[in-house]
Design an enzyme around this catalytic site. Sequence first.
Site, PDB file in Angstrom:
ATOM      1  N   LYS A 275       1.011  -1.299  -0.030  1.00  0.00           N
ATOM      2  CA  LYS A 275      -0.089  -0.031  -0.109  1.00  0.00           C
ATOM      3  C   LYS A 275       0.773   1.511  -0.039  1.00  0.00           C
ATOM      4  O   LYS A 275       1.497   1.496   0.792  1.00  0.00           O
ATOM      5  CB  LYS A 275      -0.999   0.041   1.337  1.00  0.00           C
ATOM      6  CG  LYS A 275      -1.716   1.310   1.024  1.00  0.00           C
ATOM      7  CD  LYS A 275      -2.614   1.674   2.634  1.00  0.00           C
ATOM      8  CE  LYS A 275      -1.856   2.676   3.463  1.00  0.00           C
ATOM      9  NZ  LYS A 275      -1.869   4.092   2.614  1.00  0.00           N
TER      10      LYS A 275
ATOM     11  N   GLY B 269       7.476   4.372   8.204  1.00  0.00           N
ATOM     12  CA  GLY B 269       6.935   5.484   8.434  1.00  0.00           C
ATOM     13  C   GLY B 269       6.922   6.089   9.909  1.00  0.00           C
ATOM     14  O   GLY B 269       7.968   5.857  10.369  1.00  0.00           O
TER      15      GLY B 269
ATOM     16  N   VAL C  31       2.889   5.312  14.297  1.00  0.00           N
ATOM     17  CA  VAL C  31       1.959   4.112  13.571  1.00  0.00           C
ATOM     18  C   VAL C  31       3.100   2.983  13.623  1.00  0.00           C
ATOM     19  O   VAL C  31       2.326   1.724  13.889  1.00  0.00           O
ATOM     20  CB  VAL C  31       1.814   4.654  12.188  1.00  0.00           C
ATOM     21  CG1 VAL C  31       1.111   3.387  11.249  1.00  0.00           C
ATOM     22  CG2 VAL C  31       0.945   5.762  11.994  1.00  0.00           C
TER      23      VAL C  31
ATOM     24  N   GLU D 114      10.577   0.422  10.001  1.00  0.00           N
ATOM     25  CA  GLU D 114      11.708   1.771   9.782  1.00  0.00           C
ATOM     26  C   GLU D 114      11.020   2.854   9.973  1.00  0.00           C
ATOM     27  O   GLU D 114      10.130   3.358   9.415  1.00  0.00           O
ATOM     28  CB  GLU D 114      12.102   1.549   8.139  1.00  0.00           C
ATOM     29  CG  GLU D 114      13.482   2.302   8.040  1.00  0.00           C
ATOM     30  CD  GLU D 114      13.537   3.682   7.591  1.00  0.00           C
ATOM     31  OE1 GLU D 114      13.456   4.602   8.663  1.00  0.00           O
ATOM     32  OE2 GLU D 114      13.267   3.960   6.522  1.00  0.00           O
TER      33      GLU D 114
ATOM     34  N   CYS E 162      13.631  10.572   6.950  1.00  0.00           N
ATOM     35  CA  CYS E 162      13.474  10.074   7.919  1.00  0.00           C
ATOM     36  C   CYS E 162      14.800  10.256   8.682  1.00  0.00           C
ATOM     37  O   CYS E 162      15.228  10.265   9.943  1.00  0.00           O
ATOM     38  CB  CYS E 162      13.268   8.450   8.158  1.00  0.00           C
ATOM     39  SG  CYS E 162      13.862   7.603   6.540  1.00  0.00           S
TER      40      CYS E 162
ATOM     41  N   GLU F 261      10.363  14.758  15.657  1.00  0.00           N
ATOM     42  CA  GLU F 261      10.822  14.791  14.239  1.00  0.00           C
ATOM     43  C   GLU F 261       9.948  15.925  13.699  1.00  0.00           C
ATOM     44  O   GLU F 261       8.526  15.890  13.785  1.00  0.00           O
ATOM     45  CB  GLU F 261      10.389  13.345  13.910  1.00  0.00           C
ATOM     46  CG  GLU F 261      10.817  13.165  12.314  1.00  0.00           C
ATOM     47  CD  GLU F 261      10.565  11.945  11.936  1.00  0.00           C
ATOM     48  OE1 GLU F 261       9.361  11.281  12.184  1.00  0.00           O
ATOM     49  OE2 GLU F 261      11.510  11.478  11.066  1.00  0.00           O
TER      50      GLU F 261
HETATM   51  P1  NDP Z   1       2.304   7.468   8.712  1.00  0.00           P
HETATM   52  O1  NDP Z   1       3.218   6.804   9.611  1.00  0.00           O
HETATM   53  O2  NDP Z   1       0.992   7.674   9.360  1.00  0.00           O
HETATM   54  O3  NDP Z   1       2.075   6.680   7.319  1.00  0.00           O
HETATM   55  C1  NDP Z   1       2.840   5.738   6.655  1.00  0.00           C
HETATM   56  C2  NDP Z   1       2.023   4.777   5.972  1.00  0.00           C
HETATM   57  O4  NDP Z   1       1.338   4.069   6.952  1.00  0.00           O
HETATM   58  C3  NDP Z   1       1.149   5.560   5.004  1.00  0.00           C
HETATM   59  O5  NDP Z   1       0.948   4.571   4.106  1.00  0.00           O
HETATM   60  C4  NDP Z   1      -0.118   5.501   6.033  1.00  0.00           C
HETATM   61  O6  NDP Z   1      -1.118   5.446   5.109  1.00  0.00           O
HETATM   62  C5  NDP Z   1       0.037   4.046   6.589  1.00  0.00           C
HETATM   63  N1  NDP Z   1      -0.881   3.965   8.003  1.00  0.00           N
HETATM   64  C6  NDP Z   1      -1.569   4.993   8.707  1.00  0.00           C
HETATM   65  N2  NDP Z   1      -2.055   4.692   9.911  1.00  0.00           N
HETATM   66  C7  NDP Z   1      -1.922   3.365   9.763  1.00  0.00           C
HETATM   67  C8  NDP Z   1      -2.188   2.083  10.466  1.00  0.00           C
HETATM   68  N3  NDP Z   1      -3.268   2.297  11.544  1.00  0.00           N
HETATM   69  N4  NDP Z   1      -1.993   0.666  10.372  1.00  0.00           N
HETATM   70  C9  NDP Z   1      -1.296   0.573   8.971  1.00  0.00           C
HETATM   71  N5  NDP Z   1      -0.922   1.729   8.220  1.00  0.00           N
HETATM   72  C10 NDP Z   1      -1.179   2.859   8.433  1.00  0.00           C
HETATM   73  O7  NDP Z   1       2.896   8.754   8.595  1.00  0.00           O
HETATM   74  P2  NDP Z   1       2.136  10.146   8.043  1.00  0.00           P
HETATM   75  O8  NDP Z   1       1.964  10.351   6.319  1.00  0.00           O
HETATM   76  O9  NDP Z   1       0.770  10.184   8.454  1.00  0.00           O
HETATM   77  O10 NDP Z   1       2.980  11.274   8.482  1.00  0.00           O
HETATM   78  C11 NDP Z   1       2.887  11.860   9.898  1.00  0.00           C
HETATM   79  C12 NDP Z   1       4.212  12.025  10.196  1.00  0.00           C
HETATM   80  O11 NDP Z   1       4.752  10.952  10.320  1.00  0.00           O
HETATM   81  C13 NDP Z   1       4.760  13.194   9.424  1.00  0.00           C
HETATM   82  O12 NDP Z   1       4.529  14.220   9.806  1.00  0.00           O
HETATM   83  C14 NDP Z   1       6.196  12.870   9.780  1.00  0.00           C
HETATM   84  O13 NDP Z   1       6.575  13.586  10.971  1.00  0.00           O
HETATM   85  C15 NDP Z   1       6.213  11.144  10.105  1.00  0.00           C
HETATM   86  N6  NDP Z   1       6.716  10.429   9.229  1.00  0.00           N
HETATM   87  C16 NDP Z   1       7.891   9.749   9.195  1.00  0.00           C
HETATM   88  C17 NDP Z   1       8.306   9.106   8.090  1.00  0.00           C
HETATM   89  C18 NDP Z   1       9.690   8.288   8.339  1.00  0.00           C
HETATM   90  O14 NDP Z   1       9.940   7.769   7.428  1.00  0.00           O
HETATM   91  N7  NDP Z   1      10.366   8.574   9.411  1.00  0.00           N
HETATM   92  C19 NDP Z   1       7.718   8.670   6.998  1.00  0.00           C
HETATM   93  C20 NDP Z   1       6.340   9.264   6.915  1.00  0.00           C
HETATM   94  C21 NDP Z   1       6.060  10.302   7.766  1.00  0.00           C
HETATM   95  P3  NDP Z   1      -2.032   7.076   4.856  1.00  0.00           P
HETATM   96  O15 NDP Z   1      -0.804   7.656   4.101  1.00  0.00           O
HETATM   97  O16 NDP Z   1      -3.032   6.739   3.956  1.00  0.00           O
HETATM   98  O17 NDP Z   1      -1.943   7.663   6.192  1.00  0.00           O
END
Ligand code: NDP
Length: 791
Positions: free
Chosen positions: A191, A243, A247, A265, A299, A397
Amino acid sequence: MNKIAEIFTSLDYGPAPESPDVALAWLSAHDNTFGHFINGAWTKPGKTFATENPATNKPLAQITDGTAADVDAAVKAARAAFPKWSALSGYQRGKYLYAIARLIQKHSRLFAVLETMDNGKPIRESRDVDIPLVARHFYHHAGWAQHREREFPDHVPYGVCGQIIPWNFPLLMLAWKIAPALAAGNTVVLKPAEFTSLTALLFAEICEKAKLPKGVVNIVTGEGDTGAAITSHPDIDKIAFTGSTEVGKIIRKATAGTGKGLSLELGGKSPYIVFDDADIDSAIEGLVDAIWFNQGQVCCAGSRLLVQESIETRFLEKLKKRMSTLRVGDPLDKAVDIGALVAPVQVARVTELVKKGIAEGGQLYEPDIDLPPGGGCFLRPALITGVSPANTVASEEIFGPVLVEMSFRTPEEAVALANNTRYGLAATIWTENVNLALDIAPKLKAGVVWINSTNNFDAAVGFGGYKESGFGREGGREGMASYLKPAWEKELKPFVAAAPKAAKSANPLDDIGSIDQTAKMYIGGKQARPDSGYSRPVLSPTGALVGEVGDGNRKDIRNAVEAARAALGWSTTSAHNRAQILYFLAENLEYRADEFAARIKAQTGEDGASEVAASVERLFAFAGWADKYDGAVHNPPQRMVATAMVEALGTMAILAPPSRPLLGSIALVAPALAMGNTVVLVPSEKSPLSMTDFYQVLETSDVPSGVLNIVTGESKVLAKTLAEHDGIDAIWFAGDAETSKMVEAASAGNVKQTWTSRGLYYDLSDKQKFEGDYFLRRATQVKNVWIPYGA
Ligand code: NDP
């Protein structure tokens, strides 16, 4: 000033736009509306949401919001495809990966433009970094596919992998997940993030073009709920997630007790350390890459600048000057440094955090540079100075173009500040002194360390975090290993415990002899009475009293963890030294073999002599491993080497199985100690006396105080305290399924690594399985240190 010099200072950039036409044509060929890619075919679009170009806030396409039924259909397709795909020869699978790599290269411009339009990152980055790395990943893993059986004998793929990726490197994260999964022989359901699905959908078309068998790759688009439907699907064998830490913790809890493989990660707050002898101009250019690459939505972004005090003023002056030359603008313009953030919500989040930083006393510097007219998710690069480690902006972060600065005086202080974070993803060191750089690198608690460079990535070099930045690695051998499991795991049978014998009398006082001979616990190199003041009887198979041990509680665990953390110098003693001590332990145990054998027999009725012999041999085995289970030097395409250093996890909790009172503990403790971990051990709840006897062996074998601590008591109760304890870096639990689940769920607090036996019988006497890599790998983590090398 002569005329030419004048021209250089006044010259402005002309526009250098990349055309969006081909990408727009691709979108309209799909009526700007997409379904999922399941079982090699496109589903009809369902309920959709818009994906927007964050540079214009205009919609690009409609994306289907995947339902649980969509996920289920994708899992079924992946399951059906698995037997054939995994049975192909490595060479055959490798050829598919190679074909994908070639097709990605062929269509690299389209991928780059589409990525930039959907995500907002400058085309310079998507074209020169993201997409070439994607192709490199598929090439590299084509080779792993072919060599898998030779390199990972007796290992099999998990089966169906559920993969969930974020929006910051949409196609690159897809490649990091799909390439090793397919190389290993798994099939996948992936996804993409809701903001950035388009390149994953274009990738699905590449899979079609490469004639990848249907069902091997399935792409289901959607939001967080779709992701949750993947993580909770019962027929998925492994989850790989990138992510936010938040989460990641939800997923850790959701998968607890399911036996699913898991790699996480997660986030970071990575230090960027500049010593006073650094090449300052290079360090500043590196910093531009560290924090303003992809608008800081990285990240491993070097988001915490730590500068040595003596050069702080000069460095900040130069930095501000450089910031004022950065160009924020249309991401499709090839001469733009900083593009758009991914979405308005991210702009709002970053803005809010900056406000908080100022409210908490930070000073904000933003260069006076133009933002593109007409809206879009643009922010100026920002620098916040005058913060302390406790400030929100220094600890959270931000995931935006915001750098936070602090100074330090000594290398020790730099290390302390750098490690003062719950994260541990990456770190950067700038100094011209090779001794200093290589002294600091091992002291940093981070999965990746870059020396005099930053943000280097390669398919051959593992990437992943320490602490709350997650566990598991992507890339390299470690990355491949995380998509494989030992073939024998599927043959494990449930553990059937012998029926417990009741004490002869219900009155606890009746079991106690006239002299107190309760075996003490062992904490910080000293015998310790239980805090509770209570003891537990140890019974023979016939129910006779063999002895008593203390009934450990939360306080005893706290003391033991404190002692174990204080002994972490063990991880930096030489491997040779650790080997010597383990050999000595084995030797001293052997001297007392008869006594230990008798004690085993008294507690279990079993042949103690063979268990003691096996335990001595196991200590020998891991003494032998201590200086052999080590790293590698990778040769990435950059002019660098990446040294993959095998490091201890830190302080581990080990809860030994009920059976085999001596070997059950030794088989788990020996690999942990050999690799430099310190340990809090809870020995067999039923038969703990072999390990309380063992502290006498410890005392005669030069094991430093605190390296191994022994707390007796009820395994389930102590497991909970240990799993919740933030001072524990990893926990191994051998016991019932219900407690295993609890341990995994409770470990989410600080994202501990776990190993649990989930009520299955692991025959720890099996040398073939347990005398080598199996526990060594679980007792270590790999740090990749990138070092400039060669001309
Ligand atoms: P998330 O961790 O929410 O999203 C990462 C992925 O997980 C997306 O595909 C998301 O879907 C999906 N997801 C969200 N909730 C769930 C769940 N309960 N179970 C399984 N999958 C889920 O990051 P966000 O995109 O919401 O960003 C929020 C904050 O996270 C950012 O502002 C940033 O600070 C941080 N972030 C950090 C990352 C890293 O690599 N360190 C990467 C991305 C974000 P969907 O996109 O549809 O919500």
